[in-house]
Design a protein around this motif. Structure first.
Motif, PDB file in Angstrom:
ATOM      1  N   ASN A   1       0.807  -1.209   0.000  1.00  0.00           N
ATOM      2  CA  ASN A   1       0.000   0.000   0.000  1.00  0.00           C
ATOM      3  C   ASN A   1       0.849   1.272   0.000  1.00  0.00           C
ATOM      4  O   ASN A   1       0.575   2.215  -0.746  1.00  0.00           O
ATOM      5  CB  ASN A   1      -0.942  -0.031   1.206  1.00  0.00           C
TER       6      ASN A   1
ATOM      7  N   ASN B   1      -6.143  -3.489 -15.106  1.00  0.00           N
ATOM      8  CA  ASN B   1      -6.856  -3.853 -13.880  1.00  0.00           C
ATOM      9  C   ASN B   1      -7.576  -2.674 -13.240  1.00  0.00           C
ATOM     10  O   ASN B   1      -7.440  -2.404 -12.053  1.00  0.00           O
ATOM     11  CB  ASN B   1      -5.907  -4.487 -12.861  1.00  0.00           C
ATOM     12  N   LEU B   2      -8.384  -2.005 -14.048  1.00  0.00           N
ATOM     13  CA  LEU B   2      -9.242  -0.957 -13.486  1.00  0.00           C
ATOM     14  C   LEU B   2     -10.631  -1.558 -13.275  1.00  0.00           C
ATOM     15  O   LEU B   2     -10.981  -2.561 -13.903  1.00  0.00           O
ATOM     16  CB  LEU B   2      -9.357   0.220 -14.455  1.00  0.00           C
ATOM     17  N   LEU B   3     -11.405  -0.953 -12.358  1.00  0.00           N
ATOM     18  CA  LEU B   3     -12.816  -1.345 -12.237  1.00  0.00           C
ATOM     19  C   LEU B   3     -13.552  -0.637 -13.366  1.00  0.00           C
ATOM     20  O   LEU B   3     -13.630   0.586 -13.400  1.00  0.00           O
ATOM     21  CB  LEU B   3     -13.366  -0.931 -10.870  1.00  0.00           C
TER      22      LEU B   3
ATOM     23  N   MET C   1      -8.563   4.253  -5.050  1.00  0.00           N
ATOM     24  CA  MET C   1      -8.728   2.986  -4.345  1.00  0.00           C
ATOM     25  C   MET C   1      -7.635   2.654  -3.315  1.00  0.00           C
ATOM     26  O   MET C   1      -7.946   2.299  -2.172  1.00  0.00           O
ATOM     27  CB  MET C   1      -8.873   1.841  -5.337  1.00  0.00           C
ATOM     28  N   PRO C   2      -6.348   2.813  -3.667  1.00  0.00           N
ATOM     29  CA  PRO C   2      -5.314   2.476  -2.664  1.00  0.00           C
ATOM     30  C   PRO C   2      -5.433   3.326  -1.392  1.00  0.00           C
ATOM     31  O   PRO C   2      -5.107   2.856  -0.301  1.00  0.00           O
ATOM     32  CB  PRO C   2      -3.996   2.770  -3.388  1.00  0.00           C
TER      33      PRO C   2
ATOM     34  N   LEU D   1      -8.106   4.157   0.077  1.00  0.00           N
ATOM     35  CA  LEU D   1      -9.130   3.602   0.965  1.00  0.00           C
ATOM     36  C   LEU D   1      -8.496   2.667   1.981  1.00  0.00           C
ATOM     37  O   LEU D   1      -9.015   2.480   3.074  1.00  0.00           O
ATOM     38  CB  LEU D   1     -10.173   2.816   0.159  1.00  0.00           C
ATOM     39  N   TYR D   2      -7.352   2.053   1.587  1.00  0.00           N
ATOM     40  CA  TYR D   2      -6.720   1.092   2.482  1.00  0.00           C
ATOM     41  C   TYR D   2      -5.600   1.721   3.305  1.00  0.00           C
ATOM     42  O   TYR D   2      -4.852   1.034   3.974  1.00  0.00           O
ATOM     43  CB  TYR D   2      -6.195  -0.102   1.678  1.00  0.00           C
TER      44      TYR D   2
ATOM     45  N   ARG E   1      -6.258   4.621   5.217  1.00  0.00           N
ATOM     46  CA  ARG E   1      -6.922   5.490   6.194  1.00  0.00           C
ATOM     47  C   ARG E   1      -6.718   6.975   5.887  1.00  0.00           C
ATOM     48  O   ARG E   1      -6.585   7.795   6.785  1.00  0.00           O
ATOM     49  CB  ARG E   1      -6.434   5.184   7.609  1.00  0.00           C
TER      50      ARG E   1
ATOM     51  N   ARG F   1      -3.012   5.725 -10.400  1.00  0.00           N
ATOM     52  CA  ARG F   1      -3.366   4.930  -9.218  1.00  0.00           C
ATOM     53  C   ARG F   1      -2.099   4.438  -8.512  1.00  0.00           C
ATOM     54  O   ARG F   1      -2.013   4.446  -7.282  1.00  0.00           O
ATOM     55  CB  ARG F   1      -4.238   3.745  -9.630  1.00  0.00           C
TER      56      ARG F   1
ATOM     57  N   MET G   1      -9.966   0.399   5.140  1.00  0.00           N
ATOM     58  CA  MET G   1     -11.244   1.010   4.799  1.00  0.00           C
ATOM     59  C   MET G   1     -12.069   1.166   6.061  1.00  0.00           C
ATOM     60  O   MET G   1     -11.977   0.376   6.981  1.00  0.00           O
ATOM     61  CB  MET G   1     -12.012   0.106   3.819  1.00  0.00           C
TER      62      MET G   1
ATOM     63  N   ASN H   1     -16.747   3.458   3.683  1.00  0.00           N
ATOM     64  CA  ASN H   1     -16.193   2.933   2.434  1.00  0.00           C
ATOM     65  C   ASN H   1     -16.826   1.596   2.073  1.00  0.00           C
ATOM     66  O   ASN H   1     -17.180   1.348   0.925  1.00  0.00           O
ATOM     67  CB  ASN H   1     -14.679   2.741   2.553  1.00  0.00           C
TER      68      ASN H   1
ATOM     69  N   ARG I   1     -10.415 -10.898 -10.120  1.00  0.00           N
ATOM     70  CA  ARG I   1      -9.344  -9.952 -10.488  1.00  0.00           C
ATOM     71  C   ARG I   1      -9.412  -8.687  -9.643  1.00  0.00           C
ATOM     72  O   ARG I   1      -8.389  -8.140  -9.237  1.00  0.00           O
ATOM     73  CB  ARG I   1      -9.461  -9.583 -11.971  1.00  0.00           C
TER      74      ARG I   1
ATOM     75  N   LEU J   1      -6.552  -7.237  -7.350  1.00  0.00           N
ATOM     76  CA  LEU J   1      -6.088  -5.854  -7.462  1.00  0.00           C
ATOM     77  C   LEU J   1      -6.133  -5.149  -6.113  1.00  0.00           C
ATOM     78  O   LEU J   1      -5.179  -4.481  -5.704  1.00  0.00           O
ATOM     79  CB  LEU J   1      -6.969  -5.100  -8.471  1.00  0.00           C
TER      80      LEU J   1
ATOM     81  N   VAL K   1      -2.979  -3.468  -4.089  1.00  0.00           N
ATOM     82  CA  VAL K   1      -2.802  -2.063  -3.706  1.00  0.00           C
ATOM     83  C   VAL K   1      -2.934  -1.873  -2.194  1.00  0.00           C
ATOM     84  O   VAL K   1      -3.011  -0.741  -1.725  1.00  0.00           O
ATOM     85  CB  VAL K   1      -3.774  -1.103  -4.439  1.00  0.00           C
ATOM     86  N   GLY K   2      -2.959  -2.962  -1.433  1.00  0.00           N
ATOM     87  CA  GLY K   2      -2.834  -2.811   0.011  1.00  0.00           C
ATOM     88  C   GLY K   2      -4.001  -3.280   0.859  1.00  0.00           C
ATOM     89  O   GLY K   2      -3.988  -3.081   2.070  1.00  0.00           O
TER      90      GLY K   2
END
Lengths: 246, 410
Positions: free
Chosen positions: A98, A109-111, A122-123, A125-126, A128, A170, B1, B5, B316, B320, B324-325
């Motif tokens: 992260n 690898n995108l949504l 997105m990263p 979000l993980y 904080r 990203r 999260m 979220n 996937r 992903l 990314v963590g």
């Protein structure tokens, strides 16, 4: 395997971002163990732009997974940004991915049905990060890759090159120390590939450390250092003059 | 999260597959709706029984003649020597704690008013009947001991009879014919409603005991002053058991039943009758609850199924997120939240449908229903519980994916 001729001078240089020593990785295949990496040692210094090449089965993807903290080595040591990966548990590896590492994938690898901005965020979000800061940083990274006006577009509405730019934004969003790119131009045409490589070159000039796996010699030419792998061993470590941007 | 979220991400995922989400939630919607309807009907019925306990009066004893015996052959219930007014008086005089006693001699007979004809339970009682049954006169007055004494031809009507025969109009002073004889209506009882949902207590005509005996029951050769059943009101519910024992002793003595012989009469208290009915009602409630629970479980399996599909489809994405963590618990929480949100949304819709259906049933079928806060809480709680239970396995599967394999998943 590479020797370390300048080891005497290393003490005065900044510590390496990636440092591997006698790295091995093997997988259990039934009764037998399949050894994919058979003792690899090299360092990557801050700000280096490294290309990794080798035929399939040479161990380059496995190496990228190890450096990406997606997997841990069987023997030998691997340290990323000064942290020895060998002793980390799942949560610590996730934290490393992260904060320290940014990934760029061949298939982006995108949504697909999510906006560019949300994808870039997105990263965060993980990690904080407060929502307001996250929006601001993500928007800024999109501007940096030249997509400031595409924030609200979903990934499905963007071209391949644009999607890869979003993916790069990203990878940059948590301000990592290292970008890992796995065949970043593998799904793109020649013209778009060049644009993306120019973007990497720009990042490199701004001081980012980049490790890129590729099988295209033209793409590898953008790097300043080339590592060749064969049968789980590092066979070549070449300094080269990177192809300049036009 | 953080939670916000997870919720955002869950809602986004549900919206992206709107149709599928609705179909999936349908199982939970139906499950929760049936929980609500079933328990509303169950608790409505139970409440009705409880209400009828207080209507009947819990501190009342009913004594009725049992079966006769001659040698080895036994007659049916009520074939033994009838109870008499002397028995009534003896109970009133000699049993401690008794506050009022009345006879109750019921015969089904037709009553006629003008061109209207209605067959109902015509019941002869003493003047103390309203006190024993805790049942007041609504209009007019109840017959007096003096009227009972001389066998006056007066009647007090239950409210259902008033409705059926008089169409609800005022009836005091009117004349009706019971089994051919003219009676004057002197009062109307207050409405009591169904007794445990089985019998209409207001479908009754009350006349003096002596009159009933003379006009309807016919003379009994051995007991000229028979009283039918005897209803005893005990002043304090705590004295009920003692009074019951004393009455049994007294009546055995009066009816000369030798030690070792069985009673030829029965003493029952209302609480026992109602308890039996409540037990039956409880069984019904459990059956209904089990049915509802099964449909909720089926709904939960539907949720689990679609969440497993979702995890596979989004392999996937999971890879992903891990790259990314995202930690294992982030992925677990994300998919669990999605399942729970789906279930609670389904639960809320099911709640609305269930409450609507409950009142529709109450209106159409005329059943007593009760939508309590507990029922609603149980409905919502159950759907959240289903979300956790059936969402856990898919979420755990997602969290335990290997990020490398997940990223390569085609």
């Amino acid at each position: 395997m590479t020797s370390m001729p300048e080891s005497a001078q290393l003490t005065r240089n900044p510590p390496p971002v990636v440092s591997c020593r006698d790295l091995t990785k093997s997988y259990a295949m039934g009764e037998q163990a399949l050894q994919v990496l058979r003792g690899v040692s090299f360092d990557v210094k801050p700000g280096e732009f490294v290309a990794i090449m080798g035929p399939s089965g040479s161990g380059k993807s496995t190496l990228l997974n190890l450096i990406g903290a997606l997997d841990t080595p069987t023997t030998g040591s691997l340290s990323i940004a000064g942290t020895d990966v060998g002793g980390l548990d799942d949560d610590e590896l996730a934290h490393l991915r992260n904060r320290v590492i940014g990934f760029v994938f061949q298939q982006f690898n995108l949504l697909r049905r999510t906006s560019a901005l949300e994808n870039v965020k997105m990263p965060l979000l993980y990690s904080r990060t407060p929502a307001k800061d996250a929006d601001a940083v993500a928007a800024q990274r999109l501007v940096a890759v030249g997509l400031g006006d595409r924030q609200g577009h979903t990934a499905a509405q963007l071209s391949g090159g644009q999607q890869q730019r979003v993916a790069i934004a990203r990878a940059l969003v948590t301000s990592p120390q290292l970008i890992l790119a796995d065949e970043p131009t593998g799904a793109l045409d020649t013209k778009t590939s060049k644009d993306i490589m120019d973007l990497f070159t720009q990042l490199h000039r701004d001081g980012m450390t980049i490790i890129m796996v590729t099988h295209e010699a033209e793409v590898a030419d953008y790097a300043e250092r080339l590592l060749r792998f064969r049968d789980g061993l590092l066979v070549d470590d070449i300094r080269q003059t990177p192809k300049a941007m036009p | 999260m953080n939670l916000a979220n997870y919720l955002t991400s869950a809602l986004a995922a549900i919206r992206l597959n709107a149709m599928r989400s609705i179909l999936t939630a349908l199982g939970v919607i139906i499950g929760v709706a049936s929980v609500i309807v079933m328990s509303a009907i169950g608790s409505g019925a139970r409440q009705e029984v409880e209400r009828s306990i207080s209507r009947l009066g819990t501190n009342m004893l009913t004594i009725s003649p049992g079966s006769s015996r001659s040698g080895r052959s036994r007659g049916g219930a009520g074939t033994a020597t009838p109870l008499s007014e002397d028995d009534m008086d003896a109970i009133a005089d000699r049993i401690a704690g008794v506050s009022a006693v009345t006879g109750s001699l019921s015969i089904n007979a037709p009553i006629i008013y003008g061109n209207k004809n209605w067959t109902t339970s015509v019941t002869g009682t003493s003047a103390s009947f309203p006190e024993v049954r805790d049942w007041e006169v609504d209009e007019g007055y109840y017959f007096t001991p003096e009227q009972v004494q001389r066998g006056a031809k007066v009647a007090v009507l239950g409210s259902s009879v008033v409705r059926e025969v008089f169409g609800g109009a005022s009836t005091i002073g009117e004349r009706i014919r019971i089994a051919g004889a003219p009676f004057e209506v002197i009062g109307v009882m207050k409405t009591r409603g169904q007794a445990g949902g089985f019998r209409d207590q207001d479908d009754i005509v009350l006349i003096p005991l002596s009159t009933a005996r003379a006009r309807l029951a016919g003379q009994n050769a051995t007991v000229p002053n028979q009283a039918g059943s005897i209803l005893v009101k005990v002043g304090d519910a705590g004295d009920l058991a003692a009074a019951e024992e004393d009455i049994v002793d007294l009546l055995r003595q009066r009816r000369r039943i030798r030690t070792g012989m069985q009673d030829d009469f029965r003493v029952r208290n209302v609480a026992e009758i109602v308890q039996a009915r409540t037990a039956a009602q409880q069984t019904l409630t459990w059956l209904l609850a089990a049915t509802a629970a099964i449909s909720l479980i089926v709904g939960g399996i539907g949720i689990m199924n679609i969440m497993l599909v979702s995890v596979t489809e989004r392999t996937r994405e999971i890879g992903l997120r891990m790259a990314v963590g995202a930690r294992k618990r982030d992925i677990l929480a994300q998919f669990l939240t999605e399942a729970i949100v789906l279930c609670i949304a389904g639960g809320l819709i099911g709640l609305a449908l269930g409450v609507g259906a409950t009142y529709a049933i109450a209106f159409l079928a005329g059943w007593p229903v009760l939508v309590s806060g507990t029922v609603i809480a149980v409905g919502i709680g159950a759907s959240a519980f289903v979300g956790v239970v059936f969402g856990y396995v898919p979420a755990r599967q997602a969290a335990h994916l290997n990020p490398i394999d997940a990223l390569r998943y085609e």
